[in-house]
Scaffold this motif. Structure first.
Motif, PDB file in Angstrom:
ATOM      1  N   TYR A   1      36.770  51.807  36.958  1.00 37.55           N
ATOM      2  CA  TYR A   1      37.735  52.866  37.760  1.00 37.55           C
ATOM      3  C   TYR A   1      37.939  52.323  39.247  1.00 37.55           C
ATOM      4  O   TYR A   1      39.143  52.267  39.633  1.00 37.55           O
ATOM      5  N   THR A   2      37.026  51.654  40.103  1.00 35.13           N
ATOM      6  CA  THR A   2      37.253  51.273  41.194  1.00 35.13           C
ATOM      7  C   THR A   2      38.081  49.729  41.111  1.00 35.13           C
ATOM      8  O   THR A   2      38.980  49.753  41.969  1.00 35.13           O
ATOM      9  N   GLN A   3      37.730  49.008  39.959  1.00 35.99           N
ATOM     10  CA  GLN A   3      38.735  47.791  40.036  1.00 35.99           C
ATOM     11  C   GLN A   3      40.099  48.158  39.876  1.00 35.99           C
ATOM     12  O   GLN A   3      40.848  47.249  40.135  1.00 35.99           O
ATOM     13  N   HIS A   4      40.234  49.354  39.200  1.00 36.32           N
ATOM     14  CA  HIS A   4      41.818  49.648  38.689  1.00 36.32           C
ATOM     15  C   HIS A   4      42.332  50.794  39.777  1.00 36.32           C
ATOM     16  O   HIS A   4      42.927  51.497  39.189  1.00 36.32           O
ATOM     17  N   GLY A   5      41.963  50.461  40.957  1.00 38.67           N
ATOM     18  CA  GLY A   5      42.662  51.255  41.783  1.00 38.67           C
ATOM     19  C   GLY A   5      42.241  52.712  41.944  1.00 38.67           C
ATOM     20  O   GLY A   5      42.963  53.667  41.975  1.00 38.67           O
TER      21      GLY A   5
END
Ligand SMILES: C[S@@+](CC[C@H](N)C(=O)[O-])C[C@H]1O[C@@H](n2cnc3c(N)ncnc32)[C@H](O)[C@@H]1O
Length: 274
Positions: free
Chosen positions: A135-139
């Motif tokens: 989730y964090t890697q994809h904004g």
């Protein structure tokens, strides 16, 4: 010597297929779901009181709930308490349709019926069934507050999850994590600490994973990521600890009974390190 009923239950628990386990959880037989699932209003009040004690409130906050468990009730309570937006994240949860249906008549604008199912209104609630690292890697949406209850003790990799949570925490953000330090066969809250890592991992650790981390390990983890960390023991079970103490492995003891007998922990963390 470990109690026989403990060993039997632990072995059976490892063999239960996930669907059967979900049924057992719903029936409330032997295995108890978390507070956010059972009593979301109590869980919300507990978070609000912990924030109030630090001079903070939910007003206008974007909040991420880690490991929400499938029930939308906590999100509703946080929104009613003044929050701006809630991200419910859990890679393994299946929305609890029956529980969520009971919420719909009082949900105001926060929940909708779509194709016969209860779904969160995207203006208010974002539902993520994925790992926080992805989730964090994809904004992922930056948040002011990260909450969890009875989740950290289940993590395989607390460092990776915490680092990802810190990534989406705003510089002024705050974390509150309730950690259940007990063996989840609650009659024997310290029993899991009597086994070697090999025996625990190979034969006894339930599929939901209990990492057996102790208070000081959480404290060190959060201190690596935040300037301000407070680990509050919110519950102890001294009699059960004394009964098990001679059999508990030394790596799970720090020598201070006030910490070693802790069964529930509340981690506050703020001022993230840049
Ligand atoms: C004991 S349940 C607690 C659920 C809920 N917080 C409550 O209090 O009712 C633990 C939850 O943690 C979730 N979980 C396990 N590993 C996770 C991870 N890596 N990231 C987020 N949630 C996780 C599980 O799917 C499960 O819903």
């Amino acid at each position: 010597m470990a109690p026989l009923d403990y060993i039997l239950l632990r072995l059976v628990r490892r063999l239960l297929p996930p669907r059967v386990l979900r049924g057992v959880l719903k029936l409330g037989v032997g295995i108890c779901p978390g507070l956010e699932t059972r009593q979301p209003e109590v869980a919300a009040r507990r978070y609000q009181e912990a924030l109030r004690a630090k001079g903070r409130s939910l007003e206008g906050l974007d909040i991420l709930v880690l490991g929400y468990g499938g029930c939308f009730g906590l999100a509703l309570e946080l929104l009613r308490g003044g929050a701006h937006h809630i991200v419910l994240l859990d890679p393994y949860a299946v929305p609890d349709e029956a529980a969520n249906r009971t919420l719909i008549s009082r949900a105001g604008p926060y929940l909708e019926m779509r194709e016969g199912r209860v779904v969160p209104a995207p203006r208010w609630i974002t539902l993520i069934h994925d790992r926080i690292e992805h989730y964090t890697q994809h904004g992922g949406r930056p948040v002011d507050l990260v909450l969890s209850s009875s989740v950290l003790e289940h993590l395989e990799d607390p460092e990776a999850v915490t680092a990802a949570l810190v990534d989406i925490t705003k510089p002024t953000g705050y974390h509150l994590h309730y950690v259940d330090l007990r063996d989840h066969f609650f009659r024997y809250p310290f029993e899991m600490l009597t086994f070697s890592e090999d025996t625990w991992r190979r034969y006894l650790n339930p599929p939901s994973n209990l990492n057996r981390w102790r208070l000081w390990e959480y404290e060190e983890l959060f201190r690596r990521h935040f300037v301000q960390v407070l680990c509050e023991v919110v519950e102890r079970d001294v009699p059960a600890f004394r009964r098990a103490r001679t059999r508990i492995r030394p790596q799970f003891l720090c020598g201070d009974d006030a910490i070693d007998a802790a069964t529930r922990l509340l981690v506050h963390a703020w001022e993230k390190r840049v």
